[in-house]
Design a protein around this motif. Structure first.
Motif, mmCIF file in Angstrom:
data_model
loop_
_atom_site.group_PDB
_atom_site.id
_atom_site.type_symbol
_atom_site.label_atom_id
_atom_site.label_comp_id
_atom_site.label_asym_id
_atom_site.label_seq_id
_atom_site.Cartn_x
_atom_site.Cartn_y
_atom_site.Cartn_z
ATOM 1 N N LEU A 287 0.951 -1.260 -0.160
ATOM 2 C CA LEU A 287 0.045 0.006 -0.155
ATOM 3 C C LEU A 287 0.903 0.951 0.181
ATOM 4 N N HIS A 290 1.889 1.918 -3.355
ATOM 5 C CA HIS A 290 0.869 2.525 -4.320
ATOM 6 C C HIS A 290 0.681 3.875 -4.084
ATOM 7 N N TYR A 312 -1.969 -7.054 -5.842
ATOM 8 C CA TYR A 312 -3.265 -7.073 -4.981
ATOM 9 C C TYR A 312 -3.726 -8.425 -4.883
ATOM 10 N N ARG A 317 -6.018 -9.387 -1.929
ATOM 11 C CA ARG A 317 -6.998 -8.357 -1.970
ATOM 12 C C ARG A 317 -7.677 -8.391 -3.280
ATOM 13 N N ASN A 319 -10.791 -7.390 -3.909
ATOM 14 C CA ASN A 319 -11.567 -6.104 -4.063
ATOM 15 C C ASN A 319 -10.498 -4.990 -4.547
ATOM 16 N N ASP A 320 -9.550 -4.779 -3.851
ATOM 17 C CA ASP A 320 -8.533 -4.002 -4.187
ATOM 18 C C ASP A 320 -8.049 -3.821 -5.689
ATOM 19 N N LYS A 323 -10.659 -2.697 -7.855
ATOM 20 C CA LYS A 323 -10.940 -1.266 -7.956
ATOM 21 C C LYS A 323 -9.892 -0.806 -8.929
#
Length: 817
Positions: A287, A290, A312, A317, A319-320, A323
């Protein structure tokens, strides 16, 4: 050759100019007038005189003029007009000018391809470092690295050798790095040092690449430390080298030094760092990267988007990742396929299917890897109908013969098609099956119950020149269930020893141990575990414990616990179930209670397999209250749980309660299996409930869909024989849809002895001896019938025949704690 080349280009230029004489591009006013002057003077123009042009007759046409024209054509990306320029260059005698030829060569290599540029290069009688560097970099750019290195060698061996510059060395080193030619790379490195380019940034960055790709991180770090100036390419190359060598911390430290040095990272820098995050670092670090990416304002292009999504996904992750995927419309088939595959690996099958539909709606055409991924989803999600629809799409796309797609089809039909012909048709459609194809095919044959065909397929596989891997061996060994397959298991063991097959996670070795344990060859299983396996895991010990329990060596099974503790192998739910079964076999109540305490302390008591083993253990130890309590604590008991409780009740003489539990099982809508009905028939037989037992037997197939097996008929015959219904028992044997074995005749023979039926006893004994003349139990039962009938002479004769023919009967054993 040169004359032919020139004529060919003159003809091409004239033809292209005649087809579109007004084809021009917008230029600045002064150069546009120059270019129009050229158009007025070219052959075929209304203003051009008929005579041949040369430099004397056209004094205003100079070499610089054509250099400007070529620059204009290059900048405007006008390939046709550039070819038109070549013709007057040859006519006016400028073709021997080296700078002009270099411009022409650069133009052709950029717009006409490497082969066309090579023809011009071969015609040149004079070449300088720019010429050589141009042709070498051209072949390096199109990834023909072998030809690029050959031309570099020709450059050094030329009659009038040309000294390479930093760009020449850069292209040659790049080709050596791409081919992983470390020796050649070090030779070129020596030339770099000799020519004084060792501190050059361009050459240094490429030298880093060659040592990094050849896994020589130490040398790469030394070169990096000696560089006077480090640009972003150098930093990114070093970060990539550290990531490839799995030095994740070093890669992040290099990034930190890069920022402190004031060098701005690019999307390629972040793409390499994100690989490290996906492989090792915690999500917090990912993160942070990012956030840095957004802080530096780096554009989210396809390369960086793919790296972010992959990071991710590897961190779980999903869902990330979704996105980021939806953040821009920039995507390709590889990215869609990655998303589908990752959803499948995370067992989120419906989302993978939705992603495939979205891909279609986005207008992105699936490739073979996409179809292979979605077929795998269909197989894992138990969606055979979806798999068939995808199969139709595959056929329409013409990809049914692609190996990865075909392998997925074989796996799909092997798991879910009721007709094995579908699987065989999919496999036979593969032109050259690889090891994955064969493994899926063998697994499918075993799943459909074709053990011998699976074994033959493994032999056919080797005859086809495909060597099995550890997963193939594991699949074949898993299919070995009958005693006839034991020699094949031994052959596979010899193959494993001879070829030293690499087995990640001890897959093949554990399957071999399990196969020997299933055959009751526990000494062979222990030998494999002790001699062929560098270390043993929980699967090894579970198979050994299960095999020892199977042959009644419960104490030896419990001794494995000390070995597991010594090798620091943790007990899991399955191994603990085996040890509980060993305690049950020994009727060791105190030991079973200790295991029960271990299940609670280790948190394994919630596992249904452990609970089922505890029910069985307490039932065999006579602790019915504990057995019931554990059963009641299970939220959703399965058929094994119900069978365990029924067995515990029946074996402790609580026959009515056992049948009541069976009715509770049916009320709870749990589907009984063949073992359930064996226990119910046992309870009816020993409880004297013959009519109920016959009714249960008749309802097996009609009500519950369970086909009676030979062991069910043995229970039926025993039940009828105990109450003296000998004729009905004999009729059941005659009408059953199986070939009668010695066991069922011995069961009837024991009932004949109990009720003194000499005639039926003799007939039954005769049939049993025809099947197994060496079984002493048959002679003993028949002799006892003669003794009870007062026929002592025939009894003695029967015993004499037993001593002559039959093997020695083993003594019975019992155990009490």
């Amino acid at each position: 050759m040169r004359c032919g080349w020139s004529k060919a280009f003159i003809a091409t230029s004239h033809h292209s100019c005649r087809r579109n004489p007004a084809a021009t591009v917008p230029f600045t006013s002064s150069r546009q007038r120059s270019f129009r002057t050229y158009l007025d003077l070219r052959p075929g123009s209304n203003l051009s005189p008929p005579q041949q042009y040369d430099s004397e007759s056209s004094p205003h046409i100079t070499e610089d003029f054509y250099l400007d024209l070529l620059s204009l054509c290059t900048n405007s990306k006008s390939a046709r007009q550039g070819i038109c320029v070549h013709s007057p260059i040859i006519k006016l005698g400028f073709h021997g000018t080296l700078p002009l030829n270099n411009h022409l060569f650069a133009f052709y290599s950029r717009f006409a391809g490497a082969e066309t540029a090579r023809k011009l290069f071969d015609e040149l009688t004079e070449r300088d470092v720019v010429t050589w560097t141009g042709i070498i970099s051209t072949y390096s750019r199109i990834r023909n690295h072998v030809e690029a290195l050959f031309l570099f060698k020709c450059m050094l061996e030329d009659d009038s050798p040309v000294v390479p510059n930093e760009f020449t060395f850069s292209s040659a080193i790049h080709s050596a790095a791409s081919l992983r030619l470390l020796d050649l790379g070090t030779q070129i490195h020596a030339q770099v040092w000799k020519r004084g380019f060792d501190t050059n940034t361009v050459v240094g960055s490429v030298m880093l690449d060659v040592y990094a790709k050849c896994s020589r991180l130490k040398e790469a770090l030394e070169i990096f430390a000696s560089m006077d100036y480090r640009d972003v390419i150098s930093w990114t190359t070093m970060i990539s080298a550290l990531v490839k060598s799995r030095d994740w911390i070093g890669a992040m430290q290099m990034y930190s030094r890069m920022i402190e040095n004031g060098t701005s990272p690019t999307e390629f820098t972040f793409a390499e760092l994100l690989k490290a995050c996906g492989c090792f670092f915690a999500l917090r670090c990912a993160l942070m990267l990012h956030a840095h990416l957004l802080l530096w304002g780096v554009e989210l292009n396809l390369v960086l988007k793919t790296a972010l999504i992959d990071m991710y996904l590897k961190c779980g992750r999903m869902n990330d990742a979704l996105k980021v995927f939806r953040q821009t419309t920039d995507s390709d088939v590889k990215l869609w396929t990655t998303m589908i595959s990752r959803y499948s690996q995370a067992e989120r099958y419906q989302e993978a299917i939705s992603m495939f539909k979205d891909m279609k709606n986005a207008g992105v055409m699936p490739n073979s890897f996409t179809y292979a991924a979605i077929l795998s989803v269909s197989s894992s999600a138990s969606e055979p109908e979806l798999g068939k629809q995808i199969h139709c799409r595959v056929v329409k796309a013409g990809l049914e013969h692609d190996l990865s797609v075909a392998n997925s089809l074989v796996d799909l039909y092997a798991k879910y098609s009721l007709d094995p012909v579908d699987m065989m048709r999919a496999f036979r459609g593969i032109a050259s099956p690889n090891v994955v194809s064969w493994t899926a095919f063998i697994a499918g044959l075993a799943r459909h119950g074709f053990e011998q065909k699976a074994l033959l397929a493994s032999v056919e596989m080797r005859l086809a020149g495909v060597e099995p891997n550890s997963y193939t061996l594991s699949t074949v060994l898993t299919s070995c269930n009958s005693a006839e397959a034991l020699p094949h298991a031994r052959k596979l063991q010899a193959f494993m020893i001879k070829t030293k097959v690499e087995s990640p996670g001890l897959v093949a070795e554990n399957s071999l141990v399990d196969a020997y344990a299933r055959f009751g060859r526990v000494d062979d299983a222990l030998a494999v575990a002790n001699t062929m396996m560098p270390h043993r895991d929980v699967f090894t010990y579970t198979s050994l414990a299960k095999g020892l329990n199977q042959v009644g060596l419960h104490r030896r099974a419990l001794d494995l616990i000390a070995c597991m503790h010594k090798e620091d192998v943790k007990i899991d739910g399955f191994s603990l179930s085996c040890f509980l079964s060993a305690a049950a076999g020994l009727a060791a109540t105190e030991l079973g209670k200790q295991f029960h305490g271990l299940t609670v302390k280790s948190g394994l008591s919630s596992l249904i397999s452990v609970s089922n083993a505890l029910i069985d253990m307490y039932g065999k130890c006579g602790s019915m209250e504990e057995s019931r309590r554990i059963f009641m604590a299970i939220k959703e008991p399965d058929v094994v749980s119900w069978n365990g409780l029924i067995s515990a009740l029946a074996s402790n003489g609580l026959f009515m309660e056992a049948l009541s539990t069976f009715e509770d099982m049916r009320i709870a809508r749990a589907q009984p299996d063949g073992v359930t009905f064996l226990l119910v028939l046992y309870a009816c037989s020993h409880g004297g409930l013959v009519d109920a037992g016959v009714e249960y037997f008749n309802s097996m197939h009609e009500v519950c869909g369970v086909m009676p097996q030979p062991e069910h008929y043995v229970c039926l015959v025993d039940m009828l024989g105990r109450v003296g219904r000998l004729e009905a028992a004999a009729c059941a044997i005659e009408t059953m849809p199986f070939q009668a074995d010695a066991l069922i005749y011995k069961t009837l023979l024991a009932s004949c002895r109990q009720h003194g039926n000499l005639v039926l006893g003799e007939c039954t004994a005769r049939k049993a001896l025809e099947i197994d003349p060496l079984d002493p139990a048959i002679y003993v039962l028949l002799a006892s019938i003669y003794d009870d009938a007062g026929n002592v002479e025939w009894a003695e004769q029967t015993r004499r025949m037993m001593r002559e023919r039959a093997t020695k009967k083993c003594k019975g054993q019992s155990w009490l704690e």
